[in-house]
Design an enzyme around this catalytic site. Structure first.
Site, PDB file in Angstrom:
ATOM      1  N   SER A 110       0.844  -1.191   0.000  1.00  0.00           N
ATOM      2  CA  SER A 110       0.000   0.000   0.000  1.00  0.00           C
ATOM      3  C   SER A 110       0.888   1.253   0.000  1.00  0.00           C
ATOM      4  O   SER A 110       1.704   1.422  -0.897  1.00  0.00           O
ATOM      5  CB  SER A 110      -0.958  -0.039   1.207  1.00  0.00           C
ATOM      6  OG  SER A 110      -1.982   0.918   1.074  1.00  0.00           O
ATOM      7  N   GLU A 208      -1.658  -2.400  -8.525  1.00  0.00           N
ATOM      8  CA  GLU A 208      -2.869  -2.710  -7.741  1.00  0.00           C
ATOM      9  C   GLU A 208      -3.338  -1.416  -7.104  1.00  0.00           C
ATOM     10  O   GLU A 208      -2.576  -0.460  -6.977  1.00  0.00           O
ATOM     11  CB  GLU A 208      -2.574  -3.788  -6.689  1.00  0.00           C
ATOM     12  CG  GLU A 208      -1.582  -3.390  -5.607  1.00  0.00           C
ATOM     13  CD  GLU A 208      -2.202  -2.660  -4.423  1.00  0.00           C
ATOM     14  OE1 GLU A 208      -3.406  -2.828  -4.153  1.00  0.00           O
ATOM     15  OE2 GLU A 208      -1.473  -1.888  -3.763  1.00  0.00           O
ATOM     16  N   HIS A 278      -4.649  -5.233  -1.908  1.00  0.00           N
ATOM     17  CA  HIS A 278      -5.583  -5.101  -0.797  1.00  0.00           C
ATOM     18  C   HIS A 278      -6.660  -6.179  -0.904  1.00  0.00           C
ATOM     19  O   HIS A 278      -7.820  -5.892  -1.213  1.00  0.00           O
ATOM     20  CB  HIS A 278      -6.224  -3.714  -0.802  1.00  0.00           C
ATOM     21  CG  HIS A 278      -5.261  -2.591  -0.577  1.00  0.00           C
ATOM     22  ND1 HIS A 278      -4.376  -2.166  -1.538  1.00  0.00           N
ATOM     23  CD2 HIS A 278      -5.056  -1.799   0.508  1.00  0.00           C
ATOM     24  CE1 HIS A 278      -3.668  -1.154  -1.066  1.00  0.00           C
ATOM     25  NE2 HIS A 278      -4.054  -0.916   0.171  1.00  0.00           N
TER      26      HIS A 278
END
Length: 307
Positions: A110, A208, A278
């Site tokens: 992230s 992502e 995620h």
């Protein structure tokens, strides 16, 4: 030339830091318990429980924990407590010579994408894109496969992703070998124009994201395209794009249409559907190692991340 960190052994000590947002205390404790069940000792950074608005302490304090863990010879690996926001704020102040002289496992994803990219560009150290202590490991639904991915830290192992893990869809056919790089798409965009700008030349790019409207993903990919980053890649691994937000006034194109528009280029394999990001399971991968992406059998082969 990639610099691979040394593998973990039972009895080793790992450090926990929060270089971005503040972790949830109960989940952090649960996550630490799991790491201890692997035979690891855990040292918590001095400022992990600090809060400074949406940050886990001031920039100086979060930077201090990062430096301290790399400098401590008793610490064999570093795992981030959570993402959120904040790693880009400390990147320009990081002592990369310290990291290069003390290479060790560094794990997170992230917002941690900015650190993955910065560390690789400045030192060549292989880092790991994987679930974090508070936001993932400490949650009750943390699954078996995601847990299994930590095994790669204890023994040099080739990772092989097939459709036995998830359904994969070919956007563009082909086969390519290249160094695996990437991470969270919005954070990769944040590196552009900085000294930490991601290098995609002859690389396999992983992307992502989560919680973005499709027009935002369109904008991110357009920025990569205009910066020449999509032209340079040898292939693209499309990870999870969960919780894509739908705005009825602006969502005129589907996510699939957006991905196809930017990624369906000739002679470059592009495959989507990887459970990287995620999501659960969260398939953990090393960045900075050689990998092979093939549309023929819909596989991704990844070289070991530790030595």
């Amino acid at each position: 030339m990639s610099l691979r960190p040394v593998r973990l052994h039972k009895g080793d000590t790992i450090g926990i830091i929060a270089p971005a947002g503040p972790p949830k205390v109960n989940q952090l404790k649960n996550g630490i318990s799991y790491l201890q069940s692997l035979g690891l000792n855990v040292k918590i950074g001095k400022h992990v429980f600090d809060t400074y608005g949406y940050l886990a302490g001031t920039d100086e304090d979060r930077l201090h924990d990062l430096h301290e863990m790399f400098a401590d010879h008793h610490i064999k690996g570093i795992i981030c407590a959570r993402g959120g926001y904040g790693t880009a704020r400390i990147a320009s102040q990081i002592n990369f010579e310290l990291i290069a002289n003390n290479p060790k496992i560094f794990w997170g994803y992230s917002d941690i994408t900015f650190l993955h990219t910065a560390i690789r560009e400045k030192t060549g150290l292989v880092t790991f894109h994987g679930p974090m202590v508070s936001s993932d490991i400490g949650e009750p639904d943390f699954d078996t496969l995601s847990k299994h991915m930590f095994n790669q830290l204890f023994k040099p192992s080739q990772l092989i992703y097939t459709e036995q893990i998830s359904l994969l869809q070919v956007i563009n056919e082909g086969e390519a070998v290249g160094e695996l790089v990437g991470g969270n798409l919005s954070l990769l965009i944040n590196t552009l124009g900085t000294e930490f700008e991601i290098d995609t030349r002859n690389k396999l790019l992983v992307i992502e994201d989560i919680g973005e409207e499709t027009y935002r993903i369109d904008a991110f990919l357009n920025q990569l395209k205009m910066a020449g980053k999509l032209k340079d890649v040898s292939g693209v691994v499309v990870g999870d794009f969960g919780d894509t937000e739908v705005n009825k006034e602006t969502n005129l194109l589907s996510l699939d249409e957006v991905l196809t528009h930017y990624l369906a280029a000739k002679d470059k394999p592009v495959i989507k559907g990887f459970k990287i990001g995620h999501c659960l399971p969260n398939f953990s991968i090393p960045f900075g190692v050689e990998a092979k992406l093939s549309s023929k059998d819909k596989t991704l082969h990844i070289s070991p991340g530790v030595c």
